[in-house]
Enzyme design. Structure first.
Site, PDB file in Angstrom:
ATOM      1  N   GLU A  78      -4.538  -5.461  -9.124  1.00  0.00           N
ATOM      2  CA  GLU A  78      -3.209  -5.955  -8.775  1.00  0.00           C
ATOM      3  C   GLU A  78      -3.278  -7.320  -8.087  1.00  0.00           C
ATOM      4  OE1 GLU A  78      -0.560  -4.582  -9.773  1.00  0.00           O
ATOM      5  OE2 GLU A  78       1.017  -5.544  -8.595  1.00  0.00           O
ATOM      6  N   ASP A  79      -4.311  -7.530  -7.293  1.00  0.00           N
ATOM      7  CA  ASP A  79      -4.313  -8.720  -6.435  1.00  0.00           C
ATOM      8  C   ASP A  79      -5.292  -9.815  -6.837  1.00  0.00           C
ATOM      9  OD1 ASP A  79      -2.459  -7.411  -4.963  1.00  0.00           O
ATOM     10  OD2 ASP A  79      -3.816  -6.805  -3.342  1.00  0.00           O
TER      11      ASP A  79
END
Ligand code: MN
Length: 738
Positions: A78-79
């Protein structure tokens, strides 16, 4: 706090799992460290410290390698630039699945900001997660985020704390992880009710200072007495946490001073028999408080919690709560399903030592099923199988309300689930902020915004496209209302003409005054009845102007007597006519309908059937078969209260073998020579086959004609009707459906 080093992580895992795959752990460490690079947390720490702390929490629970690796990797997809494909190629499909589950939950966090329905959100989590290890990582993730919440901007803190209290703490409880639950609740409480938290903490300090010696006195006393009877026990006293004190104050509406059992003791013994021996000693040493004794050993809680609870009046008249249990029960009480990983058949076994991985996995799977069980019997039945959740999608309104729908649901279903009015006036949808077709299949976590236009009626075609019963029923109702409106419009035209003929003014007010005489309650009812042919315009004129000379009737006399109430008129000698022409009506077996199981006999509604292009419904008559009705058929109202008989059916036409279908039309023709010939010729010229004709003359001006014919499809039928409407001798043509 220094960041955990690579070897420290490996050491932690190896301490409980000598067979750990060190290489795997090392690769995960390096991969995540590189992926997060120079990212920083709100605290100013390197971001990478966070996944490591999450992994550390999970090593306390002695979880397997895959869970630890998933924890290390949990924020990479996600990051950072990391991808699931890359993770699969480096760490295998099992870990990819876990990381994927965590990424999905993280995306939901973004949506759930506004969602305040804990129970639903927990179900949503379970719908998405099919491996309990994902939930364990998620809970550890949340715990670390809560431990460091004071670094986060104040305006975000409350939201995160509330989410923790509403969703994650109860989830931990459901999983039997009391320790985790209590810490999450405590941390959330601190941010949600800072004043209450501070007050209670201060009071607790005061009490401890005053009565703290009581704790050690009891502890010692108890230990001595148990040792004297030869019982090996671990006794530990503790002060209750501010949150549990506060909850008790809230629940029992008592003040802090009235709270008596602020101290709790835990007595951990080796065997089950010892539990009851300890209980006997405790109850003979101090007076017990009635109503506080609970035996969760003989009757464990649903989350498998087992322990004996009792409260006694100890030295100095302070009430003391005791929990008595074995070491194994204690581990389960503290770590819940995570603790189960270490036990098998009553003996301590590491998860990694399961005979084979798949058995371990089966266990996890079963536990997730247990998780889904609620507290009430209904909930239990509803959620016994996790698969049930997989049949559902959970979506959000822009305000964060969570709407549960069956899988395959569209924004139309969503709109009707929100409110019937929203469904009826829906004209468009935005999914996650983007304009999307109303027929898009919704996915878990979608935020759906419905665009509405007032005065809109739902296209009848929606009825066959929606998946929820609520939407289907509402569309059916709205469609029927629209059809009724059409009939009312037609009825108004007929009445205007009738009043003109009678040379009397026609207004709604005048009609309203005559409602009683017409045995109706609303003007619209009268208009629709006239439009449908259930009421005759002459009767309405007469009701409005009772003193009016009656119109001269034909020999047929009272038209109502001639009607059998179905818009079909019996042949009467002299001026009525009914005849049937030789024609072909499709046999039951030839009806091409999809959606029916078995060999049910199928037929069309006898008084005006359905033709391809119609939206259709099957009505099941047990023992007889299925009757196909067009959706607008008024006969369907009779089955409104029998939803079980409604079958969702569709046409299943063979383009190569076209066939004709029965239809019925009703028309009014001016009484003049040759008018019937004009009608039949028009139909024949446009390829319609007439099966039967029935005629009736309700008044001197008009003849009602009902024609049964066969056509290829709806388009064909509509073409014939519009051709007939062109004829000067015809005042009205309508299709009749049975
Ligand atoms: Mn995280």
């Amino acid at each position: 706090m220094g960041m955990m080093r690579q070897y420290e992580l490996v050491d932690r895992v190896r301490s409980y799992n000598p067979n750990t795959d060190e290489d795997l752990l090392n690769r995960a460490y390096v991969y995540a460290m590189r992926a997060h690079g120079t990212q920083k947390r709100a605290s100013g720490d390197p971001f990478f410290a966070h996944p490591l702390e999450v992994a550390a929490i999970l090593t306390d629970l002695k979880l397997d390698d895959a869970t630890i690796v998933a924890a290390v990797l949990h924020d990479t997809v996600e990051d950072t630039a990391a991808t699931l494909e890359e993770i699969e190629s480096m760490f295998g499909p099992d870990i990819r699945r876990l990381v994927d589950g965590l990424t999905k939950i993280k995306k939901l966090d973004l949506v759930s900001k506004k969602a305040a329905q804990g129970e639903n959100f927990r179900k949503l989590l379970l719908a998405i997660v099919d491996d309990v290890r994902v939930l364990l990582v998620k809970l550890a993730d949340r715990l670390h985020n809560m431990r460091t919440l004071h670094f986060v901007a104040p305006e975000k803190r409350l939201r995160i704390a509330e989410e923790t209290a509403e969703i994650y703490a109860p989830l931990a409880g459901r999983m039997g992880m009391q320790e985790l639950r209590e810490e999450l609740e405590e941390l959330a409480f601190r941010h949600i009710k800072p004043e209450a938290h501070e007050t209670i903490t201060r009071r607790l300090e005061e009490v401890t200072e005053r009565e703290g010696s009581v704790i050690s006195a009891i502890e010692l006393d108890l230990k001595e007495k148990l040792a004297a009877r030869g019982i090996q026990a671990d006794v530990s006293g503790r002060r209750k946490r501010p949150y549990s004190i506060w909850r008790k104050m809230e629940r029992k509406s008592v003040s802090f001073e009235q709270l008596s059992d602020i101290f709790g003791f835990r007595v951990i013994v080796d065997t089950l028999e010892d539990c009851y021996r300890v209980l006997g000693i405790v109850h003979t040493t101090w007076p017990m408080v009635p109503g506080r004794y609970k035996d969760y050993i003989s009757t464990p809680k649903q989350n498998d919690y087992r322990s004996i609870h009792t409260t006694v009046v100890g030295p100095g008249h302070s009430r003391v709560e005791l929990q008595i249990r074995t070491d194994r029960m204690d581990r389960i009480a503290e770590y819940g399903i995570a603790a189960h990983a270490h036990y098998k058949d009553g003996r301590t076994t590491e998860l990694t030592q399961f005979a084979d991985e798949s058995r371990a996995y089966q266990w996890l799977r079963r536990t997730v099923d247990l998780l889904a069980e609620g507290d009430s019997p209904e909930e239990f039945l509803e959620h016994t199988k996790l698969e049930l959740f997989h049949d559902q999608v959970f979506c959000f309104t822009p305000k964060g309300r969570l709407i549960a729908l069956p899988r395959g649901a569209t924004p139309i279903d969503f709109a009707y689930a929100v409110h019937t009015d929203v469904g009826n006036t829906a004209v468009g949808a935005k999914i996650n902020g983007r304009i999307a077709p109303l027929l898009t299949e919704l996915q878990n976590g979608d935020e759906v915004e419905i665009t509405r236009a007032e005065g809109q009626a739902p296209p009848a075609a929606w009825e066959s496209l929606v998946v929820t019963g609520k939407a289907r029923a509402a569309i059916r109702r709205a469609t029927r209302t629209a059809v009724r409106r059409q009939y009312a419009g037609l009825g108004r035209q007929i009445l205007e003409r009738a009043f003109q003929r009678a040379e009397r003014p026609f207004t709604d007010d005048k009609l309203k005054a005559a409602l009683k005489r017409l045995a109706r309650t609303a003007v619209d009812d009268v208009l629709a009845a006239v439009g449908r042919g259930e009421m005759f315009s002459g009767d309405v004129v007469k009701a409005v102007y009772p003193d009016l000379e009656p119109e001269k009737r034909t020999a047929s006399g009272d038209p109502k007597a001639a009607s059998n109430g179905k818009g079909w008129f019996e042949l009467r000698k002299g001026d009525n006519l009914k005849f049937k022409l030789p024609g072909e009506t499709p046999g039951a077996n030839a009806i091409p309908i999809r959606g029916l199981g078995g060999d049910l006999p199928v037929r069309f509604a006898p008084d005006g059937g359905a033709v391809p292009g119609d939206r259709i419904v099957g009505i099941l008559t047990p023992g007889e078969g299925v009757t196909i009705y067009p959706i607008q058929s008024p006969s369907l109202a009779a089955f409104d209260n029998e939803p079980d008989r409604w079958l969702d059916v569709r046409w299943d036409l063979d383009d190569k073998a076209p066939q004709r279908f029965p239809a019925r039309i009703a028309l009014n023709s001016i009484n003049e020579p040759g008018s019937l010939a004009q009608i039949t010729t028009t139909i024949a010229e446009h390829d319609g086959n007439i099966d039967a004709v029935a005629m009736n003359r309700p008044n001197p001006d008009f003849t009602n004609v009902t024609i049964d014919l066969t056509v290829w499809d709806l388009k064909h039928l509509s073409a014939i009707i519009s051709e007939l409407r062109e004829k000067r001798v015809i005042s009205r043509v309508e299709r009749v459906v049975g």
